[in-house]
Design a protein around this motif. Sequence first.
Motif, mmCIF file in Angstrom:
data_model
loop_
_atom_site.group_PDB
_atom_site.id
_atom_site.type_symbol
_atom_site.label_atom_id
_atom_site.label_comp_id
_atom_site.label_asym_id
_atom_site.label_seq_id
_atom_site.Cartn_x
_atom_site.Cartn_y
_atom_site.Cartn_z
ATOM 1 N N GLU A 34 0.838 -1.206 0.000
ATOM 2 C CA GLU A 34 0.000 0.000 0.000
ATOM 3 C C GLU A 34 0.868 1.250 0.000
ATOM 4 O O GLU A 34 0.601 2.204 -0.733
ATOM 5 N N ILE A 35 1.917 1.233 0.814
ATOM 6 C CA ILE A 35 2.820 2.392 0.883
ATOM 7 C C ILE A 35 3.528 2.596 -0.450
ATOM 8 O O ILE A 35 3.629 3.709 -0.963
ATOM 9 N N LEU A 36 4.024 1.506 -1.031
ATOM 10 C CA LEU A 36 4.747 1.617 -2.306
ATOM 11 C C LEU A 36 3.830 2.081 -3.429
ATOM 12 O O LEU A 36 4.217 2.888 -4.271
ATOM 13 N N GLU A 37 2.612 1.579 -3.453
ATOM 14 C CA GLU A 37 1.661 1.993 -4.500
ATOM 15 C C GLU A 37 1.328 3.475 -4.363
ATOM 16 O O GLU A 37 1.229 4.190 -5.365
ATOM 17 N N GLU A 38 1.148 3.945 -3.123
ATOM 18 C CA GLU A 38 0.864 5.368 -2.925
ATOM 19 C C GLU A 38 2.055 6.210 -3.342
ATOM 20 O O GLU A 38 1.909 7.297 -3.911
ATOM 21 N N ALA A 39 3.271 5.706 -3.083
ATOM 22 C CA ALA A 39 4.468 6.435 -3.489
ATOM 23 C C ALA A 39 4.545 6.560 -4.999
ATOM 24 O O ALA A 39 4.873 7.608 -5.543
ATOM 25 N N VAL A 40 4.228 5.470 -5.713
ATOM 26 C CA VAL A 40 4.252 5.495 -7.180
ATOM 27 C C VAL A 40 3.192 6.440 -7.708
ATOM 28 O O VAL A 40 3.418 7.230 -8.628
ATOM 29 N N ARG A 41 1.987 6.388 -7.117
ATOM 30 C CA ARG A 41 0.898 7.261 -7.565
ATOM 31 C C ARG A 41 1.251 8.715 -7.305
ATOM 32 O O ARG A 41 1.000 9.582 -8.125
ATOM 33 N N PHE A 42 1.822 9.018 -6.155
ATOM 34 C CA PHE A 42 2.205 10.390 -5.842
ATOM 35 C C PHE A 42 3.283 10.874 -6.799
ATOM 36 O O PHE A 42 3.255 12.020 -7.257
ATOM 37 N N LYS A 43 4.217 10.000 -7.151
ATOM 38 C CA LYS A 43 5.266 10.365 -8.089
ATOM 39 C C LYS A 43 4.675 10.699 -9.440
ATOM 40 O O LYS A 43 5.084 11.640 -10.116
ATOM 41 N N GLY A 44 3.645 9.919 -9.855
ATOM 42 C CA GLY A 44 3.006 10.171 -11.142
ATOM 43 C C GLY A 44 2.288 11.494 -11.195
ATOM 44 O O GLY A 44 2.144 12.101 -12.252
ATOM 45 N N GLN A 45 1.815 11.999 -10.051
ATOM 46 C CA GLN A 45 1.117 13.276 -10.011
ATOM 47 C C GLN A 45 2.077 14.448 -9.872
ATOM 48 O O GLN A 45 1.671 15.597 -9.983
ATOM 49 N N ASN A 46 3.350 14.170 -9.609
ATOM 50 C CA ASN A 46 4.339 15.226 -9.423
ATOM 51 C C ASN A 46 5.543 14.937 -10.303
ATOM 52 O O ASN A 46 6.441 14.183 -9.924
ATOM 53 N N PRO A 47 5.584 15.526 -11.506
ATOM 54 C CA PRO A 47 6.589 15.157 -12.490
ATOM 55 C C PRO A 47 7.976 15.701 -12.221
ATOM 56 O O PRO A 47 8.848 15.606 -13.056
ATOM 57 N N SER A 48 8.242 16.310 -11.070
ATOM 58 C CA SER A 48 9.574 16.796 -10.775
ATOM 59 C C SER A 48 10.530 15.617 -10.607
ATOM 60 O O SER A 48 10.123 14.492 -10.316
ATOM 61 N N LYS A 49 11.814 15.862 -10.763
ATOM 62 C CA LYS A 49 12.812 14.796 -10.722
ATOM 63 C C LYS A 49 12.841 14.112 -9.364
ATOM 64 O O LYS A 49 12.856 14.770 -8.324
ATOM 65 N N VAL A 50 12.838 12.785 -9.355
ATOM 66 C CA VAL A 50 12.867 12.003 -8.118
ATOM 67 C C VAL A 50 14.161 11.204 -8.079
ATOM 68 O O VAL A 50 14.513 10.519 -9.041
ATOM 69 N N LEU A 51 14.867 11.249 -6.959
ATOM 70 C CA LEU A 51 16.119 10.515 -6.826
ATOM 71 C C LEU A 51 15.871 9.018 -6.800
ATOM 72 O O LEU A 51 14.843 8.569 -6.280
ATOM 73 N N PRO A 52 16.793 8.202 -7.326
ATOM 74 C CA PRO A 52 16.656 6.751 -7.186
ATOM 75 C C PRO A 52 16.718 6.358 -5.724
ATOM 76 O O PRO A 52 17.222 7.092 -4.879
ATOM 77 N N PHE A 53 16.240 5.161 -5.447
ATOM 78 C CA PHE A 53 16.120 4.706 -4.055
ATOM 79 C C PHE A 53 17.468 4.741 -3.349
ATOM 80 O O PHE A 53 17.558 5.184 -2.211
ATOM 81 N N GLU A 54 18.536 4.290 -4.024
ATOM 82 C CA GLU A 54 19.839 4.209 -3.369
ATOM 83 C C GLU A 54 20.352 5.585 -2.968
ATOM 84 O O GLU A 54 20.889 5.779 -1.880
#
Length: 300
Positions: A34-54
């Motif tokens: 649930e947390i990961l899906e919300e993170a992906v959905r939030f990322k899709g709504q905010n097109p600014s650059k996101v750092l890789p997990f590492e």
Amino acid sequence: MDKEYLMKKRLNNELTPQEQEVYDAFDDVDLIEEILEEAVRFKGQNPSKVLPFEALDEQLTQKLNPKINWFRMASRIAAVFVVGFGLYYLFGQSPYETYNTDIAEKQLIELPDHSEVTLNGDSELRYNEKEWDTQRSVELKGEAFFDVAKGKRFDVETSYGTIRVLGTEFNVTSRDSIFSVSCYEGLVQVVHNNITTKLPAGKAYYFSNNDPQVVDIVLAQPEWLQQLSAFEEIPIAQVFEALEKQYDIEVLYNEIDASIKFSGAFEHNNLENALKEITQALNLTYTFNTETSVLIRDAK
């Protein structure tokens, strides 16, 4: 296998079949998903650059105690987002329902208690939906006809005053320099300038030019619901103003005496007929300067 390691691979869609089995066996896998899906959905709504997990994990490690559990931190961040969005939707949205009509437009509105309002042209109605069960109250600018369901007190707030009823049919006009209330059924209470006036069926309260009057009405409904505008000894300037609002035109009448009064009506669905009904009664003539501009003169 290490949970954080598998979570990183899951976030990047890199789990092997064997790793997927181990990941699926975690007791809290549903919450993690649930947390990961919300993170992906939030990322899709905010097109600014996101750092890789590492890279993100490295920065967090430098700034935070390395003993802090990454999953626990992610859960807290997710909770903050949930609370933040919840507060936005709770306080950021207006509790008011608002209706507006254009010139010559009419709209039928059903209120939460099944009361009905017919909103005339160039008017606005609004009410607080969240408080409706405890307070039946609407705000009106312009003109409307009310058919109120019986129940608790029903208030219509205008810039001139308040109309209070329990269940009845009445018409309210609060526009420019005119304030009028006509009661067609039941009993209406008008509070205007700190004076309370009670109107039984067949009576109307009319206020114009600082002159309040209570007059008789003989129609079963307001004339505008019958596609008419009716007047009784009204200055011609106000009649032309009503004509302009109904047909979205400009009426020029500088060449005539604006103080003459008109008794009669004009219809709403034919401009030529409306002009004839006004001008012939007062021995006036009209000509069109443009499609939306009419000149009124004395008929000589």
